[in-house]
Design an enzyme around this catalytic site. Structure first.
Site, short mmCIF file in Angstrom:
data_model
loop_
_atom_site.label_atom_id
_atom_site.label_comp_id
_atom_site.label_asym_id
_atom_site.label_seq_id
_atom_site.Cartn_x
_atom_site.Cartn_y
_atom_site.Cartn_z
CG ASP A 1 45.48 39.55 52.28
OD1 ASP A 1 44.61 40.10 51.59
OD2 ASP A 1 46.36 38.82 51.80
NE ARG B 1 40.57 41.59 44.94
CZ ARG B 1 41.71 42.00 44.41
NH1 ARG B 1 41.76 42.33 43.11
NH2 ARG B 1 42.82 42.07 45.12
CD1 TRP C 1 42.52 33.91 46.34
CD2 TRP C 1 42.18 34.04 48.53
NE1 TRP C 1 43.69 33.58 46.95
CE2 TRP C 1 43.51 33.66 48.31
CE3 TRP C 1 41.74 34.19 49.85
CZ2 TRP C 1 44.41 33.40 49.35
CZ3 TRP C 1 42.62 33.95 50.89
CH2 TRP C 1 43.96 33.56 50.62
CG ASP D 1 41.68 41.16 48.24
OD1 ASP D 1 40.68 41.63 47.67
OD2 ASP D 1 42.72 40.85 47.63
#
Length: 333
Positions: free
Chosen positions: A162, A241, A243, A183
């Site tokens: 993140d 992907r 979230w 991510d």
């Protein structure tokens, strides 16, 4: 080209300030042009207006309505920086991203955990490195952007999980370097990434993006235009992907190294997401760009389908993106 223009601009600014700072700001103050910015200098040696970046931000009045240009001298600034929502029109700028570093090392415990948090609108960041050194094991945000009309130029964002929480609002990233593993670009903003490099340090199971759009009505999503995707190994990361179930990400005219997994995209272990996520590619290149092996629920876009994602109008940028200030006024704090 952004970087050469920035180098020239700051070389001239530094020369003027070094040779005769008082004359420079006085001359700038004489022109009450609306385009003139208030110049605030941050210098750890004590030769500026403030030693810490947060102190300079705190000194900007609430409900600020004029451009404030906070020039950060080279150095490693070990601090968390928050630009609050009631302080718009601030620019934070180094002279060179490699030499101007804002660093912290904290996992995500609260909204105050990121190294830098931009909550204000009409913010600009230039020539900065923003990093979170926490490492593996938990989300650890380097930069959170939750203000509207925010732009970053020639900056670096470095973390692991993140790294860039591109949270909410309309954003523009130009010629930036973004590094992480899991991510590492995530959130629910409406953003355009132009000529940026995304570098995955994942050895397996990584993801470049995790966009969080939650309904078909939300005008959010990420567009990557003329970017470059690299990594530390072959087929170690997916492009994205979901979230959020309606996650929307497009890559156009982008070079993809073999770090990109053949399938390209992941449904985050929920096949229902395949019906609603919008994942597209258009005219990409490189060994990781072969759409023949992509998951069958992603899109190989036509020129008409791609057209809305490949201009600044995607983020209404024609209405709010602005050049750097050409004149400065003295800080009178």
């Amino acid at each position: 080209m952004e970087a050469p223009r920035g180098i020239f601009f700051f070389a001239v600014l530094a020369l003027l300030l070094r040779s005769s700072p008082n004359c420079f700001v006085a001359a700038a103050a004489a022109t009450d042009s609306p385009a003139a910015a208030v110049l605030v200098r941050v210098d750890q040696s004590g030769k500026g207006d403030f030693r810490r970046i947060q102190d300079a931000v705190d000194a900007v009045p609430s409900n600020n309505s004029q451009p404030v240009f906070i020039w950060i001298k080279p150095g490693i600034y070990k601090e968390k920086v928050i630009v609050p929502a009631d302080k718009p029109f601030i620019t934070l700028s180094g002279s060179n991203a490699v030499s101007t570093v804002i660093t912290w090392g904290e996992e995500w415990n609260s909204v105050d955990s990121p190294t830098v948090s931009i909550l204000a609108s009409d913010f600009v960041g230039r020539y900065l490195t923003i990093q979170n050194t926490f490492g593996e094991g938990a989300p650890a945000v380097a930069l959170r952007v939750a203000g509207d009309r925010v732009a970053f130029y020639a900056s670096r964002f470095i973390g692991f999980q993140d790294t860039l929480l591109d949270d909410a609002g309309r954003h523009y990233y130009s010629s930036c370097y973004i590094e992480g593993a899991t991510d590492f670009i995530c959130g629910n903003a409406l953003s355009l990434f132009e000529k940026c490099r995304l570098h995955s340090v994942s050895r397996s199971g990584g993801a470049f993006t995790a966009q969080r759009r939650t309904s078909a009505e939300e005008e959010t999503g990420y567009s990557f235009l003329q970017c470059k995707l690299t990594g530390v190994g072959a087929e170690t990361a997916v492009l994205g992907r979901p979230w959020g179930a309606y996650s929307r990400v497009v890559f156009a005219f982008t070079y993809m190294s073999n770090a990109v997994r053949r399938g390209g995209w992941d449904d985050w272990n929920d096949p229902i997401n395949r019906r609603t996520a919008y994942y597209g590619e258009y005219e990409c290149s490189g060994p990781g760009s072969n759409v023949a092996g992509r998951v069958d629920w992603s899109r190989n876009l036509s020129s008409d389908e791609a057209s809305r994602f490949v201009t600044k109008s995607w983020i209404d940028g024609q209405d709010w993106l602005r050049p750097p200030p050409g004149q400065f006024k003295n800080w009178r704090g």
